[in-house]
Design a protein around this motif. Sequence first.
Motif, short mmCIF file in Angstrom:
data_model
loop_
_atom_site.label_atom_id
_atom_site.label_comp_id
_atom_site.label_asym_id
_atom_site.label_seq_id
_atom_site.Cartn_x
_atom_site.Cartn_y
_atom_site.Cartn_z
N LEU A 126 84.25 7.55 88.01
CA LEU A 126 82.98 7.64 87.28
C LEU A 126 82.78 6.44 86.37
CD1 LEU A 126 82.78 11.41 86.22
CD2 LEU A 126 81.30 10.21 87.84
N GLY A 127 83.82 6.03 85.69
CA GLY A 127 83.72 4.88 84.80
C GLY A 127 84.11 5.25 83.38
N ARG A 128 83.94 4.29 82.48
CA ARG A 128 84.36 4.46 81.09
C ARG A 128 83.52 5.49 80.34
NH1 ARG A 128 85.75 -0.92 78.12
NH2 ARG A 128 86.13 0.74 76.67
N ASP A 129 84.13 6.07 79.34
CA ASP A 129 83.47 6.93 78.35
C ASP A 129 83.07 8.32 78.84
OD1 ASP A 129 83.76 5.13 76.28
OD2 ASP A 129 81.77 4.27 76.50
N PHE A 130 83.45 8.71 80.04
CA PHE A 130 83.16 10.07 80.49
C PHE A 130 84.26 11.01 80.02
CE2 PHE A 130 80.39 7.93 83.47
CZ PHE A 130 79.33 8.83 83.60
N CYS A 131 83.85 12.15 79.48
CA CYS A 131 84.78 13.19 79.03
C CYS A 131 84.43 14.48 79.76
CB CYS A 131 84.65 13.42 77.52
SG CYS A 131 84.88 11.94 76.53
N PHE A 132 85.44 15.16 80.26
CA PHE A 132 85.24 16.40 81.00
C PHE A 132 84.94 17.55 80.04
CE2 PHE A 132 87.10 20.22 83.08
CZ PHE A 132 86.23 20.29 84.15
N VAL A 133 83.87 18.30 80.33
CA VAL A 133 83.50 19.46 79.50
C VAL A 133 83.84 20.75 80.23
CG1 VAL A 133 81.60 20.69 78.36
CG2 VAL A 133 81.68 18.18 78.30
N LEU A 179 80.33 19.52 84.36
CA LEU A 179 79.66 19.03 83.16
C LEU A 179 80.58 18.05 82.44
CD1 LEU A 179 77.13 19.16 81.35
CD2 LEU A 179 78.26 21.01 80.09
N PHE A 180 80.03 16.89 82.12
CA PHE A 180 80.75 15.84 81.40
C PHE A 180 79.94 15.46 80.17
CE2 PHE A 180 82.13 15.53 85.74
CZ PHE A 180 83.49 15.25 85.65
N LEU A 201 75.16 14.87 77.38
CA LEU A 201 75.80 15.63 78.44
C LEU A 201 75.37 15.05 79.78
CD1 LEU A 201 75.14 19.19 76.97
CD2 LEU A 201 77.38 18.07 77.21
N VAL A 202 76.28 15.09 80.75
CA VAL A 202 75.98 14.62 82.10
C VAL A 202 76.33 15.75 83.06
CG1 VAL A 202 76.48 12.93 83.90
CG2 VAL A 202 76.44 12.21 81.50
N ALA A 239 70.17 15.43 78.09
CA ALA A 239 71.14 15.42 79.18
C ALA A 239 70.63 14.61 80.36
CB ALA A 239 71.45 16.85 79.61
N ILE A 240 71.58 14.07 81.12
CA ILE A 240 71.30 13.33 82.35
C ILE A 240 71.90 14.12 83.51
CG2 ILE A 240 71.83 11.23 83.67
CD1 ILE A 240 71.94 9.72 81.01
N GLY A 241 71.18 14.15 84.62
CA GLY A 241 71.67 14.84 85.80
C GLY A 241 72.02 13.87 86.92
#
Length: 187
Positions: A58-65, A83-84, A92-93, A129-131
Motif C-alpha cells: 500500500l505504501g507509507r503511513d497506512f495503519c490497519f484499523v 479499514l485503514f 480513514l481509507v 474518508a477515501i474509498g
Amino acid sequence: MIIEPFKVSTALRQSHSEALGVFKDSYLVEFLDLAKVHGEADLHHGLLAYLKDFLLELGRDFCFVGTEYPLQVGGRDFALDLLFFHRGLNCLVAIELKVTRFEPEYLGKLSFYLEALDRDHRKAHENPAIGVLLCASKDDEVVEYALNRTLSPAVIAEYRTQLPDKQLLQAKLREFYALNVGEGERS
C-alpha cells in the motif's frame, strides 16, 4: 505506478489532492500465492494473513484499523472489507475487495460506506474518508465514466497476483524509452 488523475473521482481530487501521490493504479499481491480462480474470502483472508506485506505494498503511513469493520445504518448491519487510516492524509481509507472486473454499481456501495464512516466514525479533526475499490481487473474507460459524476472520494485500482511476463516488461521498457528519447529530442 502512481494513479493518473482521471482514474480518481473529482471529489477525491478536490478534497484530497495530495492523495494522487499516495494511491496506485495497481497493487501486486503475488505474495498471497492465490489460485488463478479465487473468491473474495480467499483474497480477504490472504491479505489479513500477510498484512505486513500488504501494508508495504500500500505504501507509507497506512495503519490497519479493522477487517469486516462493522457499520450500522438504520436497523441494518454492514461490514466493510478492510479499514485503514492514512497518517499523512489524516483520514480513514475504506477498501472494498472484488475478485471480478470493476462494475460501475460497486461505486454505490462504496459511497454508502464512506458516508457511514464520515457520519458515524470520523473524528472531528479528520478529513473525509477515501474509498478504494480493489478489483481483479478494470476497463479504464468504464472507470473514467463511472468516476466522472460520483461525489465520493474514490479510487479504482486493480490487484495483480503476479508480475507481468519478463518479455512484456522488456517490451514496455523499450517503448517507454523510445517515447522519452523522442520527446527529449523535440524539446
